[in-house]
Design an enzyme around this catalytic site. Structure first.
Site, PDB file in Angstrom:
ATOM      1  N   GLU A  62      -6.112   9.273  -5.330  1.00  0.00           N
ATOM      2  CA  GLU A  62      -6.379   9.823  -6.658  1.00  0.00           C
ATOM      3  C   GLU A  62      -7.077  11.180  -6.540  1.00  0.00           C
ATOM      4  O   GLU A  62      -7.973  11.361  -5.706  1.00  0.00           O
ATOM      5  CB  GLU A  62      -7.280   8.837  -7.398  1.00  0.00           C
ATOM      6  CG  GLU A  62      -7.829   9.292  -8.722  1.00  0.00           C
ATOM      7  CD  GLU A  62      -8.868   8.327  -9.276  1.00  0.00           C
ATOM      8  OE1 GLU A  62      -9.144   8.413 -10.480  1.00  0.00           O
ATOM      9  OE2 GLU A  62      -9.389   7.486  -8.505  1.00  0.00           O
ATOM     10  N   LEU A 114      -9.671  13.768  -7.974  1.00  0.00           N
ATOM     11  CA  LEU A 114     -10.831  13.888  -8.848  1.00  0.00           C
ATOM     12  C   LEU A 114     -11.341  15.320  -8.756  1.00  0.00           C
ATOM     13  O   LEU A 114     -11.556  15.838  -7.651  1.00  0.00           O
ATOM     14  CB  LEU A 114     -11.939  12.913  -8.419  1.00  0.00           C
ATOM     15  CG  LEU A 114     -11.609  11.418  -8.506  1.00  0.00           C
ATOM     16  CD1 LEU A 114     -12.728  10.592  -7.880  1.00  0.00           C
ATOM     17  CD2 LEU A 114     -11.384  10.996  -9.952  1.00  0.00           C
ATOM     18  N   ASP A 137     -20.746   6.952   6.307  1.00  0.00           N
ATOM     19  CA  ASP A 137     -20.788   8.358   6.746  1.00  0.00           C
ATOM     20  C   ASP A 137     -21.273   9.215   5.583  1.00  0.00           C
ATOM     21  O   ASP A 137     -20.631  10.187   5.184  1.00  0.00           O
ATOM     22  CB  ASP A 137     -19.401   8.808   7.219  1.00  0.00           C
ATOM     23  CG  ASP A 137     -19.443  10.142   7.967  1.00  0.00           C
ATOM     24  OD1 ASP A 137     -20.537  10.550   8.400  1.00  0.00           O
ATOM     25  OD2 ASP A 137     -18.379  10.779   8.110  1.00  0.00           O
TER      26      ASP A 137
END
Length: 309
Positions: free
Chosen positions: A89, A91, A217
């Site tokens: 997706e 963003l 991370d």
């Protein structure tokens, strides 16, 4: 590349927009498609599919809690000639600033999520006829993850362990030091590690550690925000000690202070926090030494000496 994406995504529309995103390991590009905008990461390394499958599993785990926002994974695509592309997706993000405090709260909630599932499970076990078999989500009682993940391009073994110091020492520190030995044969690192590893259990004595779902991370380059709130991405998730997450958050530029203030309001520092944080930073320096070379040797050895002092 675009022909392959059109076929794999079954889209007639495939129009690149924005600037390409060069990275140390992968390149990225955003595209408009029939189904809406997507972001495509491309890696030409032989282990690219493994990397992206681990990232997919990590994103799904994080999103599944409903506590943090992360891009929805779409598909991993093998590339002709080697490597892979990871479609997710899109963003529209900007650097983390005004939402840092909110992210601190959300990460604390994420780290408490599995512990609260445990408390709920214990309550149900003590309440006659209350427990619902087979319902999700389930409490995870061990340290590890259900699949391999990669921190950068380095594969991480996530075999389940009952004991956190054993998991961290074996699958994080020792694994990184094995690579240092293989590629550099560094005598001083070897000697310091032989002295340090026996002291690691002392840093956890008297501490109760519940497995927490981690991003894995969480440095400043893997977080962002938009008008709706904070966003995390590029995870290498596993169930571990919540303090591990904060080590790299304090390194390489770090997060705004408001992040840590909000986080520790929900999860106060336990006794010995600062020494363990140093141990967790050791992993990150080792990982950077293995990725980027000897420029991280000095910092790695300094932290090892400090832990021995």
């Amino acid at each position: 590349m675009e022909q392959l994406l059109r076929a794999e995504l079954r889209t007639a529309t495939l129009r690149a927009f924005g600037r390409p995103g060069p990275g140390c390991i992968c390149e990225g590009r955003a595209y408009d498609t029939d189904a809406g905008p997507v972001f495509v990461k491309v890696c030409r390394r032989a282990q690219a599919r493994l990397m992206f499958e681990g990232e997919t599993a990590s994103l799904e785990a994080l999103r599944g809690t409903g506590l943090v926002r992360a891009p929805r994974p779409v598909k991993v695509i093998d590339l002709p000639g080697g490597g892979a592309a990871f479609v997710m997706e899109y963003l529209k993000m900007k650097g983390l600033s005004s939402q840092a405090s909110k992210l601190g709260e959300q990460m604390a909630d994420l780290h408490l999520y599995n512990q609260k599932l445990r408390e709920k499970l214990l309550l149900e076990e003590n309440t006659v006829g209350c427990r619902a078999e087979g319902t999700t989500p389930q409490y995870v009682g061990k340290f590890g993850f259900h699949t391999v993940t990669c921190c950068g391009f380095i594969q991480q073994v996530n075999d389940w362990q009952e004991d956190w110091p054993t998991f961290f020492t074996r699958h994080r520190l020792q694994a990184q030091l094995d690579l240092i030995e293989k590629d550099y044969g560094d005598r001083e690192a070897r000697e310091l590690w032989s002295r340090l590893q026996g002291r690691i259990p002392d840093l956890f004595r008297g501490l109760e550690i519940f497995p927490a779902l981690l991003h894995g991370d969480l440095w400043s380059g893997n977080v962002a925000e938009d008008d709706a709130g904070p966003i995390v991405y590029d995870p290498a998730s596993f169930y571990g000690h919540s303090e591990f997450e904060l080590a790299i958050a304090l390194m390489f530029g770090g997060f705004p202070r408001s992040f840590f203030t909000a986080y520790h309001r929900k999860i106060p520092k336990a006794q010995g926090f600062d020494r363990r944080l140093l141990l967790y930073q050791l992993f990150n320096y080792l990982n950077h030494w293995n990725h980027f070379g000897r420029e991280y040797r000095g910092a790695t050895l300094r932290v090892m000496r400090e832990l021995l002092s």
